[in-house]
Design an enzyme around this catalytic site. Structure first.
Site, PDB file in Angstrom:
ATOM      1  N   GLU A  56       0.837  -1.213   0.000  1.00  0.00           N
ATOM      2  CA  GLU A  56       0.000   0.000   0.000  1.00  0.00           C
ATOM      3  C   GLU A  56       0.865   1.254   0.000  1.00  0.00           C
ATOM      4  O   GLU A  56       0.502   2.264  -0.602  1.00  0.00           O
ATOM      5  CB  GLU A  56      -0.933   0.013   1.220  1.00  0.00           C
ATOM      6  CG  GLU A  56      -1.903  -1.150   1.287  1.00  0.00           C
ATOM      7  CD  GLU A  56      -2.730  -1.311   0.029  1.00  0.00           C
ATOM      8  OE1 GLU A  56      -3.080  -0.289  -0.594  1.00  0.00           O
ATOM      9  OE2 GLU A  56      -3.004  -2.465  -0.353  1.00  0.00           O
ATOM     10  N   HIS A  82       1.757   2.161  -3.509  1.00  0.00           N
ATOM     11  CA  HIS A  82       0.700   2.966  -4.147  1.00  0.00           C
ATOM     12  C   HIS A  82       0.784   4.408  -3.649  1.00  0.00           C
ATOM     13  O   HIS A  82       0.699   5.355  -4.428  1.00  0.00           O
ATOM     14  CB  HIS A  82      -0.684   2.443  -3.755  1.00  0.00           C
ATOM     15  CG  HIS A  82      -1.041   1.111  -4.340  1.00  0.00           C
ATOM     16  ND1 HIS A  82      -0.999   0.854  -5.687  1.00  0.00           N
ATOM     17  CD2 HIS A  82      -1.495  -0.032  -3.763  1.00  0.00           C
ATOM     18  CE1 HIS A  82      -1.393  -0.389  -5.906  1.00  0.00           C
ATOM     19  NE2 HIS A  82      -1.690  -0.956  -4.749  1.00  0.00           N
ATOM     20  N   ASP A  87      -5.496  -4.298  -8.479  1.00  0.00           N
ATOM     21  CA  ASP A  87      -4.743  -3.244  -9.161  1.00  0.00           C
ATOM     22  C   ASP A  87      -4.732  -3.468 -10.673  1.00  0.00           C
ATOM     23  O   ASP A  87      -4.807  -2.513 -11.449  1.00  0.00           O
ATOM     24  CB  ASP A  87      -3.305  -3.217  -8.644  1.00  0.00           C
ATOM     25  CG  ASP A  87      -3.257  -2.948  -7.146  1.00  0.00           C
ATOM     26  OD1 ASP A  87      -4.100  -2.168  -6.673  1.00  0.00           O
ATOM     27  OD2 ASP A  87      -2.395  -3.520  -6.466  1.00  0.00           O
TER      28      ASP A  87
END
Ligand code: ZN
Length: 298
Positions: free
Chosen positions: A59, A62, A156
């Site tokens: 995460e 990202h 994703d």
């Protein structure tokens, strides 16, 4: 966020852990310990924590790219079903969105490679617990990367797939296809979870199913709002149907059912990654309502 605990801050981003994960962690530790064929629950717990640290790093991948594109990241939340980076918005530019989406799996692949190298360096015919742990983390990160690269929402890969399809068939239709594959995948995963009698797999399957649908409804809603604001499109008085959808009887008619995100601050730009926050918010609203009733405040 209701029931989540702040555990740290990385690059200024608060990292939080949801209470359900704290509850599930010992169960997960037991399962991993069994899978590692070790007696020690402690090592299972270390592996489980390693798994969620890996998820957090995914995460963070990202998030760092999102920050570099000028998108604010509110928090990273860790749940039993995975991690969520809560972005303020998705960038308009499709290539920015692809970069943000692909950053997570790249981090996971990098971690898998890292643990693979450790196993290769220290592995032996009779690997010790630490090397076994490296092996488990290698496998978990590889699965995390590959699973997230599946071309379906809410993974994703679904975002990348949609961005690739959008110039060809339009954003709404592209999202519909990515969402649909996500739903089929969720059903397959759910079936597998049933056969394995794995509650966690079932929970993930339900999550993916709902997330895929929510993503599609949100894009339909965004598209609708965009058209409403554009005077050249005029106003559709009844219009909650997907405006540029071809009439297709095979498809279920998808309507924007009272969108939870419509209640957020700016109804014309729902936060693309925030539908789940609304989902988790519901128990809070329920509790708040009950509390008010009991305490006689209303
Ligand atoms: Zn991801």
């Amino acid at each position: 966020m209701f029931g989540s605990y702040h555990i740290g801050r990385v690059f200024g981003i608060p990292v939080k852990i949801h209470i359900t994960l704290i509850i599930v962690l010992p169960i997960l530790a037991l399962q991993i310990a069994a899978a590692m064929r070790i007696e020690s629950l402690l090592w299972g717990l270390v592996a489980a924590i390693g798994l969620f640290a890996s998820v957090a790093l995914h995460e963070l991948g990202h998030s760092v790219v999102a920050l570099s594109k000028g998108v604010r990241v509110r928090q990273i939340l860790l749940l039993p079903i995975g991690g969520l980076a809560q972005l303020d918005r998705m960038p308009e530019d499709a290539s920015d969105e692809i970069h943000i989406a692909i950053a997570g799996p790249i981090v996971s692949l990098g971690l898998a490679l890292f643990f693979y190298v450790l196993v290769a360096l220290f592995g032996s015919a009779q690997p010790g617990l630490i090397v076994t742990l490296f092996g488990v983390l290698f496998g978990m990160n590889l699965i995390l990367a590959l699973f997230n690269l599946l071309p379906s929402f809410p993974m994703d890969g679904g975002r990348v797939f949609r961005a690739w399809l959008t110039p060809r068939i339009g954003r709404v239709a592209a999202t519909r296809i990515a969402a649909k594959t996500g739903r089929y995948m969720a059903m397959a995963l759910g079936l597998w979870g049933l056969l394995q009698a794995s509650l966690l797999t079932l929970a993930v399957a339900v999550f993916i199913y709902m997330a895929a649908g929510a993503e599609y409804r949100m894009v339909v809603f965004e598209d609708h709002m965009r058209r409403r604001r554009n005077p050249f499109f005029g106003f559709e008085s009844d219009g909650m149907e997907a405006p540029n959808e071809p009439d297709d009887n095979e498809e279920e008619t998808i309507r924007v059912s009272p969108p939870p995100y419509a209640r957020s601050r700016r109804p014309d730009s729902p936060h693309t990654t925030q539908w789940w926050a609304q989902l988790l918010q519901r128990p809070k609203e329920l509790f708040d309502g009950l509390f008010k009733k009991w305490s006689g405040k209303r």
